[in-house]
Design a protein around this motif. Sequence first.
Motif, PDB file in Angstrom:
ATOM      1  N   LEU A 113       0.820  -1.212   0.000  1.00  0.00           N
ATOM      2  CA  LEU A 113       0.000   0.000   0.000  1.00  0.00           C
ATOM      3  C   LEU A 113       0.851   1.258   0.000  1.00  0.00           C
ATOM      4  CD1 LEU A 113      -2.734  -1.117   2.568  1.00  0.00           C
ATOM      5  CD2 LEU A 113      -2.749  -1.345   0.068  1.00  0.00           C
ATOM      6  N   ASN A 114       1.927   1.238   0.772  1.00  0.00           N
ATOM      7  CA  ASN A 114       2.900   2.332   0.799  1.00  0.00           C
ATOM      8  C   ASN A 114       4.180   1.797   1.427  1.00  0.00           C
ATOM      9  OD1 ASN A 114       2.575   2.545   3.716  1.00  0.00           O
ATOM     10  ND2 ASN A 114       0.670   3.670   3.312  1.00  0.00           N
ATOM     11  N   ASP A 115       5.110   2.652   1.775  1.00  0.00           N
ATOM     12  CA  ASP A 115       6.396   2.192   2.326  1.00  0.00           C
ATOM     13  C   ASP A 115       6.253   1.508   3.672  1.00  0.00           C
ATOM     14  OD1 ASP A 115       7.678   3.150   0.125  1.00  0.00           O
ATOM     15  OD2 ASP A 115       8.309   5.043   1.056  1.00  0.00           O
ATOM     16  N   LYS A 116       5.143   1.737   4.365  1.00  0.00           N
ATOM     17  CA  LYS A 116       4.954   1.187   5.711  1.00  0.00           C
ATOM     18  C   LYS A 116       3.924   0.056   5.777  1.00  0.00           C
ATOM     19  CE  LYS A 116       7.534   3.901   8.442  1.00  0.00           C
ATOM     20  NZ  LYS A 116       8.530   3.383   9.412  1.00  0.00           N
ATOM     21  N   MET A 117       2.982   0.026   4.853  1.00  0.00           N
ATOM     22  CA  MET A 117       1.841  -0.888   4.995  1.00  0.00           C
ATOM     23  C   MET A 117       1.673  -1.776   3.771  1.00  0.00           C
ATOM     24  SD  MET A 117      -1.038   1.530   6.819  1.00  0.00           S
ATOM     25  CE  MET A 117      -2.056   0.098   7.170  1.00  0.00           C
ATOM     26  N   SER A 118       1.244  -3.014   4.035  1.00  0.00           N
ATOM     27  CA  SER A 118       0.903  -3.973   2.984  1.00  0.00           C
ATOM     28  C   SER A 118      -0.372  -4.697   3.385  1.00  0.00           C
ATOM     29  CB  SER A 118       2.024  -4.997   2.788  1.00  0.00           C
ATOM     30  OG  SER A 118       3.208  -4.385   2.322  1.00  0.00           O
ATOM     31  N   ALA A 119      -1.134  -5.134   2.389  1.00  0.00           N
ATOM     32  CA  ALA A 119      -2.369  -5.886   2.630  1.00  0.00           C
ATOM     33  C   ALA A 119      -2.290  -7.224   1.921  1.00  0.00           C
ATOM     34  CB  ALA A 119      -3.574  -5.100   2.143  1.00  0.00           C
ATOM     35  N   GLY A 120      -2.964  -8.236   2.471  1.00  0.00           N
ATOM     36  CA  GLY A 120      -2.914  -9.561   1.884  1.00  0.00           C
ATOM     37  C   GLY A 120      -4.240 -10.282   1.941  1.00  0.00           C
ATOM     38  N   LEU A 121      -4.333 -11.355   1.173  1.00  0.00           N
ATOM     39  CA  LEU A 121      -5.514 -12.212   1.175  1.00  0.00           C
ATOM     40  C   LEU A 121      -5.057 -13.655   1.006  1.00  0.00           C
ATOM     41  CD1 LEU A 121      -8.635 -12.421   1.169  1.00  0.00           C
ATOM     42  CD2 LEU A 121      -8.499 -12.380  -1.339  1.00  0.00           C
ATOM     43  N   SER A 122      -5.559 -14.535   1.884  1.00  0.00           N
ATOM     44  CA  SER A 122      -5.262 -15.966   1.816  1.00  0.00           C
ATOM     45  C   SER A 122      -6.567 -16.725   1.633  1.00  0.00           C
ATOM     46  CB  SER A 122      -4.587 -16.449   3.102  1.00  0.00           C
ATOM     47  OG  SER A 122      -3.428 -15.696   3.395  1.00  0.00           O
ATOM     48  N   VAL A 123      -6.566 -17.677   0.720  1.00  0.00           N
ATOM     49  CA  VAL A 123      -7.715 -18.563   0.503  1.00  0.00           C
ATOM     50  C   VAL A 123      -7.189 -19.988   0.487  1.00  0.00           C
ATOM     51  CG1 VAL A 123      -9.694 -19.111  -0.950  1.00  0.00           C
ATOM     52  CG2 VAL A 123      -8.805 -16.767  -0.906  1.00  0.00           C
ATOM     53  N   ASN A 124      -7.620 -20.812   1.464  1.00  0.00           N
ATOM     54  CA  ASN A 124      -7.066 -22.159   1.575  1.00  0.00           C
ATOM     55  C   ASN A 124      -7.972 -23.076   2.377  1.00  0.00           C
ATOM     56  OD1 ASN A 124      -6.669 -21.125   4.138  1.00  0.00           O
ATOM     57  ND2 ASN A 124      -4.433 -21.194   4.066  1.00  0.00           N
ATOM     58  N   ALA A 125      -7.459 -24.281   2.669  1.00  0.00           N
ATOM     59  CA  ALA A 125      -8.214 -25.293   3.411  1.00  0.00           C
ATOM     60  C   ALA A 125      -7.354 -25.786   4.572  1.00  0.00           C
ATOM     61  CB  ALA A 125      -8.580 -26.456   2.495  1.00  0.00           C
ATOM     62  N   PRO A 126      -7.400 -25.118   5.741  1.00  0.00           N
ATOM     63  CA  PRO A 126      -6.464 -25.427   6.825  1.00  0.00           C
ATOM     64  C   PRO A 126      -6.768 -26.689   7.620  1.00  0.00           C
ATOM     65  CG  PRO A 126      -7.938 -23.649   7.462  1.00  0.00           C
ATOM     66  CD  PRO A 126      -8.223 -23.934   6.023  1.00  0.00           C
ATOM     67  N   PHE A 127      -7.987 -27.203   7.518  1.00  0.00           N
ATOM     68  CA  PHE A 127      -8.333 -28.448   8.207  1.00  0.00           C
ATOM     69  C   PHE A 127      -9.062 -29.356   7.230  1.00  0.00           C
ATOM     70  CE2 PHE A 127      -7.946 -25.343  11.584  1.00  0.00           C
ATOM     71  CZ  PHE A 127      -7.259 -26.033  12.566  1.00  0.00           C
ATOM     72  N   LEU A 151     -13.073 -24.330   4.100  1.00  0.00           N
ATOM     73  CA  LEU A 151     -12.626 -23.288   3.179  1.00  0.00           C
ATOM     74  C   LEU A 151     -12.442 -22.019   4.000  1.00  0.00           C
ATOM     75  CD1 LEU A 151     -12.030 -22.116   0.381  1.00  0.00           C
ATOM     76  CD2 LEU A 151     -14.490 -21.704   0.123  1.00  0.00           C
ATOM     77  N   ASN A 152     -11.241 -21.449   3.950  1.00  0.00           N
ATOM     78  CA  ASN A 152     -10.900 -20.302   4.791  1.00  0.00           C
ATOM     79  C   ASN A 152     -10.487 -19.112   3.925  1.00  0.00           C
ATOM     80  OD1 ASN A 152     -10.210 -19.884   7.929  1.00  0.00           O
ATOM     81  ND2 ASN A 152      -8.827 -18.637   6.697  1.00  0.00           N
ATOM     82  N   ILE A 153     -11.081 -17.949   4.179  1.00  0.00           N
ATOM     83  CA  ILE A 153     -10.717 -16.705   3.506  1.00  0.00           C
ATOM     84  C   ILE A 153     -10.215 -15.741   4.567  1.00  0.00           C
ATOM     85  CG2 ILE A 153     -11.531 -14.787   2.079  1.00  0.00           C
ATOM     86  CD1 ILE A 153     -13.667 -16.656   0.968  1.00  0.00           C
ATOM     87  N   ASN A 154      -8.953 -15.287   4.412  1.00  0.00           N
ATOM     88  CA  ASN A 154      -8.272 -14.557   5.476  1.00  0.00           C
ATOM     89  C   ASN A 154      -7.634 -13.267   4.939  1.00  0.00           C
ATOM     90  OD1 ASN A 154      -5.659 -15.537   7.893  1.00  0.00           O
ATOM     91  ND2 ASN A 154      -6.849 -13.673   7.728  1.00  0.00           N
ATOM     92  N   GLY A 170      -5.045 -10.291  10.997  1.00  0.00           N
ATOM     93  CA  GLY A 170      -6.061 -10.609  10.012  1.00  0.00           C
ATOM     94  C   GLY A 170      -7.305 -11.203  10.643  1.00  0.00           C
ATOM     95  N   ILE A 171      -8.328 -11.388   9.810  1.00  0.00           N
ATOM     96  CA  ILE A 171      -9.597 -12.001  10.223  1.00  0.00           C
ATOM     97  C   ILE A 171      -9.903 -13.141   9.257  1.00  0.00           C
ATOM     98  CG2 ILE A 171     -12.071 -11.649  10.541  1.00  0.00           C
ATOM     99  CD1 ILE A 171     -11.478  -8.725  11.151  1.00  0.00           C
ATOM    100  N   SER A 172     -10.317 -14.282   9.782  1.00  0.00           N
ATOM    101  CA  SER A 172     -10.672 -15.433   8.956  1.00  0.00           C
ATOM    102  C   SER A 172     -12.179 -15.613   8.906  1.00  0.00           C
ATOM    103  CB  SER A 172     -10.041 -16.725   9.500  1.00  0.00           C
ATOM    104  OG  SER A 172      -8.671 -16.805   9.173  1.00  0.00           O
ATOM    105  N   ALA A 173     -12.685 -15.862   7.707  1.00  0.00           N
ATOM    106  CA  ALA A 173     -14.068 -16.291   7.496  1.00  0.00           C
ATOM    107  C   ALA A 173     -13.999 -17.730   6.992  1.00  0.00           C
ATOM    108  CB  ALA A 173     -14.764 -15.391   6.491  1.00  0.00           C
ATOM    109  N   GLN A 174     -14.592 -18.652   7.722  1.00  0.00           N
ATOM    110  CA  GLN A 174     -14.376 -20.079   7.453  1.00  0.00           C
ATOM    111  C   GLN A 174     -15.691 -20.847   7.389  1.00  0.00           C
ATOM    112  OE1 GLN A 174     -12.458 -23.331  10.265  1.00  0.00           O
ATOM    113  NE2 GLN A 174     -10.837 -22.027   9.409  1.00  0.00           N
ATOM    114  N   SER A 175     -15.803 -21.712   6.388  1.00  0.00           N
ATOM    115  CA  SER A 175     -16.921 -22.643   6.302  1.00  0.00           C
ATOM    116  C   SER A 175     -16.419 -24.056   6.589  1.00  0.00           C
ATOM    117  CB  SER A 175     -17.566 -22.595   4.917  1.00  0.00           C
ATOM    118  OG  SER A 175     -16.661 -23.045   3.926  1.00  0.00           O
ATOM    119  N   MET A 176     -17.343 -24.926   6.990  1.00  0.00           N
ATOM    120  CA  MET A 176     -16.965 -26.296   7.358  1.00  0.00           C
ATOM    121  C   MET A 176     -18.080 -27.254   6.961  1.00  0.00           C
ATOM    122  SD  MET A 176     -15.883 -27.763  11.118  1.00  0.00           S
ATOM    123  CE  MET A 176     -15.071 -29.351  11.320  1.00  0.00           C
ATOM    124  N   GLU A 177     -17.669 -28.407   6.462  1.00  0.00           N
ATOM    125  CA  GLU A 177     -18.616 -29.458   6.076  1.00  0.00           C
ATOM    126  C   GLU A 177     -18.102 -30.787   6.607  1.00  0.00           C
ATOM    127  OE1 GLU A 177     -20.485 -31.440   1.968  1.00  0.00           O
ATOM    128  OE2 GLU A 177     -19.367 -29.544   1.912  1.00  0.00           O
TER     129      GLU A 177
END
Length: 408
Positions: A113-127, A151-154, A170-177
Amino acid sequence: MKSIFSRNILVVAVLCGLNTSVHAAGFALANQAGSGTGNAFAGNTAVVEDASTAWLNPAGMTELKSDTHISTSAHLVMPKAQFTNDGSTLPGVGTADGGKNGVVPGVYVVRRLNDKMSAGLSVNAPFGLGTEYSDNWVGRAHALESTIKTLNINPSIAYKVNDQLSVGAGISAQSMEVKLKSALPTGPTVTIAGKDHLSTGVNAGLLYKPTEKTQIGLHYRSGVDHKLKGTSKSDFAPLNADVTADASLPAHMSLSVGHKVNDKLEVMGDVTRTKWSSYERIRVVRSNGVDLSNEYQGWKDANRYAIGANYQYSERLKLRGGIALDESPVPNAQLRSPRTPDNDRTWVAVGANYKVKKNFDVDVAYTHISTKSTPIENTKMITGIPFLLKGNYDSKVDVVGVQLNWAF
């Protein structure tokens, strides 16, 4: 970049529809980054090489040099869980292999974002979990099929406090089946299936550089409490019902160190503690409030220890290696389940990174996970009658991983 990102998200959505197979302690899926797999994740939170740091430790995002980084990974997991009978109650086939191959996917994006800050996004299956047995094996009353999909979106953000210290969260939004299938001793099968579309968790980390050659990373990821809703279905009519269940996925914390010995060699180590004691029991409740099942698990917190190294063989080729000791959360043979016939594991990993061109490189990795001989003496009560599953598991897992990395 937008087009590439959209296609990667679609790939993850498709891959997460596949059955994943347990290959780390409990039913955690450790292989979330192809670069880390080659080191047995020894540098987990301290060594920053690509966009997967958005998941492993978001504080590391400030160390990435280009404005945009994208990594997409896939791991083919090939487990063997060979059971040999030694005195089980039910008659039937006395040998079985419950292993089930699967794919663990991941997509990671980091934007400066600038010299001090960065943003990220992770999409995966941790369990995840995938075990399946034949209909006539001696443990059919305990388990026929077990499937867990997540399915985890972070999304995450990082801030560079100074040249030595960065922090991230970060914050995770996770679904489970979940699907659990077993058989009654009299023959009919019972299938319990449930879903939770959205639950949340948080994560936070820091990256500290005491010297130019040494980095220390610390990362905490909270547990996620799921409220599953679904059904129980059986040819035995009294077991048909709408059901609910709670599923608490564990928190974990990782501490890693990476040190550059010289321009060629980098060594690293990691300790990770997972709070598996949150997995106390499997309780399935009918809509009228009466338990359909209530099985005590009694898992304990467990540690994972890893050491590894990177060697810059040439300008384009980097070689990786690592070993890890992965403690099992299962306390004894009596509480061991054929759904998760877990025991202490040893990882041996090798890998390589090859720079195809200036802004594109590829990671490949192979891991062999061996498990010591694993006894089971699990008793399940059905209509007040005990049914014993007794024998021994001989288990191993082979994992092949590939990760593609872009920088713009």
